[in-house]
Design a protein around this motif. Structure first.
Motif, PDB file in Angstrom:
ATOM      1  N   ALA A  81       0.420  -0.971  -0.360  1.00 32.90           N
ATOM      2  CA  ALA A  81      -0.318  -0.004   0.061  1.00 32.90           C
ATOM      3  C   ALA A  81       0.636   1.334  -0.041  1.00 32.90           C
ATOM      4  CB  ALA A  81      -0.955   0.063   1.178  1.00 32.90           C
ATOM      5  N   LEU A  82       0.573   1.566  -0.620  1.00 34.02           N
ATOM      6  CA  LEU A  82       1.481   2.973  -0.978  1.00 34.02           C
ATOM      7  C   LEU A  82       0.364   5.036  -1.155  1.00 34.02           C
ATOM      8  CD1 LEU A  82       3.580   1.675  -4.115  1.00 34.02           C
ATOM      9  CD2 LEU A  82       4.344   2.209  -2.132  1.00 34.02           C
ATOM     10  N   GLY A  83       0.912   5.912  -0.900  1.00 36.20           N
ATOM     11  CA  GLY A  83       0.179   7.122  -1.629  1.00 36.20           C
ATOM     12  C   GLY A  83       0.778   8.273  -1.202  1.00 36.20           C
ATOM     13  N   VAL A  84      -0.103   9.351  -0.466  1.00 37.24           N
ATOM     14  CA  VAL A  84       0.158  10.800  -0.043  1.00 37.24           C
ATOM     15  C   VAL A  84       0.900  10.736   1.290  1.00 37.24           C
ATOM     16  CG1 VAL A  84      -0.281  11.506  -2.489  1.00 37.24           C
ATOM     17  CG2 VAL A  84      -1.644  11.634  -0.336  1.00 37.24           C
ATOM     18  N   PRO A  85       1.461  12.178   1.270  1.00 37.95           N
ATOM     19  CA  PRO A  85       1.661  11.715   2.953  1.00 37.95           C
ATOM     20  C   PRO A  85       0.455  12.224   3.601  1.00 37.95           C
ATOM     21  CG  PRO A  85       3.075  13.342   1.323  1.00 37.95           C
ATOM     22  CD  PRO A  85       2.176  12.945   0.401  1.00 37.95           C
ATOM     23  N   TYR A  86      -0.221  11.609   4.579  1.00 46.26           N
ATOM     24  CA  TYR A  86      -1.020  12.168   6.004  1.00 46.26           C
ATOM     25  C   TYR A  86      -0.768  13.428   6.260  1.00 46.26           C
ATOM     26  CZ  TYR A  86      -3.433   7.674   4.692  1.00 46.26           C
ATOM     27  OH  TYR A  86      -4.109   6.566   4.135  1.00 46.26           O
ATOM     28  N   LYS A  87      -1.537  14.341   6.107  1.00 46.17           N
ATOM     29  CA  LYS A  87      -1.452  15.814   7.544  1.00 46.17           C
ATOM     30  C   LYS A  87      -1.736  15.815   8.450  1.00 46.17           C
ATOM     31  CE  LYS A  87      -0.459  17.761   2.792  1.00 46.17           C
ATOM     32  NZ  LYS A  87      -0.762  19.537   1.191  1.00 46.17           N
ATOM     33  N   HIS A  88      -0.904  15.822   9.362  1.00 41.27           N
ATOM     34  CA  HIS A  88      -1.183  15.886  11.121  1.00 41.27           C
ATOM     35  C   HIS A  88      -0.993  16.941  11.719  1.00 41.27           C
ATOM     36  CE1 HIS A  88      -2.743  11.429  11.002  1.00 41.27           C
ATOM     37  NE2 HIS A  88      -1.401  11.685   9.861  1.00 41.27           N
ATOM     38  N   LYS A  89      -2.368  17.405  12.218  1.00 42.92           N
ATOM     39  CA  LYS A  89      -1.882  18.365  13.447  1.00 42.92           C
ATOM     40  C   LYS A  89      -2.072  18.258  14.604  1.00 42.92           C
ATOM     41  CE  LYS A  89      -5.438  21.550  10.276  1.00 42.92           C
ATOM     42  NZ  LYS A  89      -6.974  22.280  10.726  1.00 42.92           N
ATOM     43  N   LEU A  90      -1.252  18.730  15.196  1.00 41.79           N
ATOM     44  CA  LEU A  90      -0.688  18.810  16.627  1.00 41.79           C
ATOM     45  C   LEU A  90      -1.563  19.819  17.833  1.00 41.79           C
ATOM     46  CD1 LEU A  90       2.944  17.795  15.960  1.00 41.79           C
ATOM     47  CD2 LEU A  90       1.301  16.565  15.953  1.00 41.79           C
ATOM     48  N   TYR A  91      -2.225  18.740  18.665  1.00 39.25           N
ATOM     49  CA  TYR A  91      -2.739  19.879  19.318  1.00 39.25           C
ATOM     50  C   TYR A  91      -2.204  19.265  21.003  1.00 39.25           C
ATOM     51  CZ  TYR A  91      -6.179  20.004  16.294  1.00 39.25           C
ATOM     52  OH  TYR A  91      -6.694  20.656  15.162  1.00 39.25           O
ATOM     53  N   GLY A  92      -1.974  21.022  22.194  1.00 35.61           N
ATOM     54  CA  GLY A  92      -1.510  20.201  23.556  1.00 35.61           C
ATOM     55  C   GLY A  92      -2.887  19.734  24.173  1.00 35.61           C
ATOM     56  N   ALA A  93      -1.753  18.646  25.070  1.00 32.52           N
ATOM     57  CA  ALA A  93      -3.234  17.652  25.684  1.00 32.52           C
ATOM     58  C   ALA A  93      -2.397  17.864  27.255  1.00 32.52           C
ATOM     59  CB  ALA A  93      -3.279  16.669  24.847  1.00 32.52           C
ATOM     60  N   GLY A  94      -2.913  17.391  28.159  1.00 30.95           N
ATOM     61  CA  GLY A  94      -2.996  17.222  29.472  1.00 30.95           C
ATOM     62  C   GLY A  94      -2.690  18.896  30.369  1.00 30.95           C
ATOM     63  N   ALA A  95      -1.382  18.695  30.583  1.00 30.60           N
ATOM     64  CA  ALA A  95      -1.956  20.276  30.906  1.00 30.60           C
ATOM     65  C   ALA A  95      -1.274  21.300  30.614  1.00 30.60           C
ATOM     66  CB  ALA A  95      -0.279  20.649  32.116  1.00 30.60           C
ATOM     67  N   ILE A  96      -1.681  21.416  29.716  1.00 34.60           N
ATOM     68  CA  ILE A  96      -1.532  22.698  28.084  1.00 34.60           C
ATOM     69  C   ILE A  96      -2.154  22.115  27.329  1.00 34.60           C
ATOM     70  CG2 ILE A  96       0.931  22.632  28.629  1.00 34.60           C
ATOM     71  CD1 ILE A  96       1.511  20.940  26.122  1.00 34.60           C
ATOM     72  N   ALA A  97      -3.560  21.763  27.378  1.00 38.11           N
ATOM     73  CA  ALA A  97      -4.639  21.332  26.931  1.00 38.11           C
ATOM     74  C   ALA A  97      -5.161  22.583  26.435  1.00 38.11           C
ATOM     75  CB  ALA A  97      -5.998  20.178  27.485  1.00 38.11           C
ATOM     76  N   GLY A  98      -5.468  24.050  26.832  1.00 34.89           N
ATOM     77  CA  GLY A  98      -6.137  24.822  26.070  1.00 34.89           C
ATOM     78  C   GLY A  98      -5.380  25.491  25.709  1.00 34.89           C
ATOM     79  N   THR A  99      -4.306  25.367  24.899  1.00 34.66           N
ATOM     80  CA  THR A  99      -3.232  25.931  24.165  1.00 34.66           C
ATOM     81  C   THR A  99      -3.203  25.576  22.555  1.00 34.66           C
ATOM     82  OG1 THR A  99      -1.219  24.682  24.339  1.00 34.66           O
ATOM     83  CG2 THR A  99      -0.950  26.006  25.632  1.00 34.66           C
TER      84      THR A  99
END
Length: 222
Positions: A81-99
């Motif tokens: 299986a091959l494809g194009v890159p997946y684009k993932h967003k990263l979010y603060g979690a735990g103590a920095i969940a509100g960022t």
């Protein structure tokens, strides 16, 4: 994935009405479809100096896929299986969940499987399972202003790097033969992946991603 569900429903109806076809020894197949990857994140903390409990969450993404397979026997196939890159967003979690969003990354996960396809090649519906490996290649890691504010307040922009890894994957799915040449299948893939992140400010972080992928594809037999 609404369109994918509609496509599968149509394929089922055609499979009931159409004739059976084989996916057998010596046969090549090619598929095109869509895959949605949803990381099941278990994040470690960013190492000191950082706010204790600083974790990360990773968003899902959907991208096109191209899949090629070869029948080793009537019941065993090799698949790539091959494809194009997946684009993932990263979010603060735990103590920095509100960022909010702290960065983005592109992931390219080519995967290879050995599959066991149940029933005879002439069966109209063929469940299958597979075991294989995924090479998780990460690129274009980009930190946001929020990340800099967390790790390097008042300093230059914080960057980070994620080390690429090979990880084991398991697969399960169902193929619907439409006619002697065309088929549709759906499968889920579970990959067991833990990554190491290194920040330009010196901190590190381990994150267990263990992504779950759902793939719907239309295929052609050669």
């Amino acid at each position: 994935m609404k369109n994918a569900v509609t496509l599968l429903a149509a394929a089922c109806a055609l499979a009931v009405a159409g004739g059976a076809s084989a996916q057998s020894a010596g046969q090549f197949t090619a598929k095109i479809g869509a895959g949605k990857i949803t990381p099941k994140v278990d994040s470690g903390d960013v190492s000191a100096p950082a706010l204790p409990g600083s974790k990360v969450d990773v968003g899902a993404d959907t991208q096109p896929l191209f899949i090629f397979a070869y029948g080793l026997t009537d019941n065993i196939s090799a698949e790539l299986a091959l494809g194009v890159p997946y684009k993932h967003k990263l979010y603060g979690a735990g103590a920095i969940a509100g960022t909010g969003q702290i960065g983005t990354v592109e992931a390219l996960p080519p995967s290879a499987f050995i599959q066991y396809r149940m029933f005879r090649p002439e069966a109209m519906l063929r469940p299958f399972v597979g075991v294989g490996v995924t090479y998780a290649y990460f690129q274009k890691e980009t930190g946001s202003g929020q990340l800099t504010a967390l790790l390097n307040t008042g300093g230059p922009a914080t960057t980070f790097e994620i080390k690429s890894k090979v990880a084991p994957s398991l697969q399960a799915g169902l193929a619907f033969n439409i006619n002697p040449k065309w088929f549709v299948d759906v499968c889920v893939v579970k990959t067991f992946l833990e990554i190491d992140t290194k920040f330009s400010t010196g901190q590190t972080q381990q994150i267990k991603l263990d992504p779950l992928a759902v793939v719907v594809a239309v295929g052609y037999k050669f």
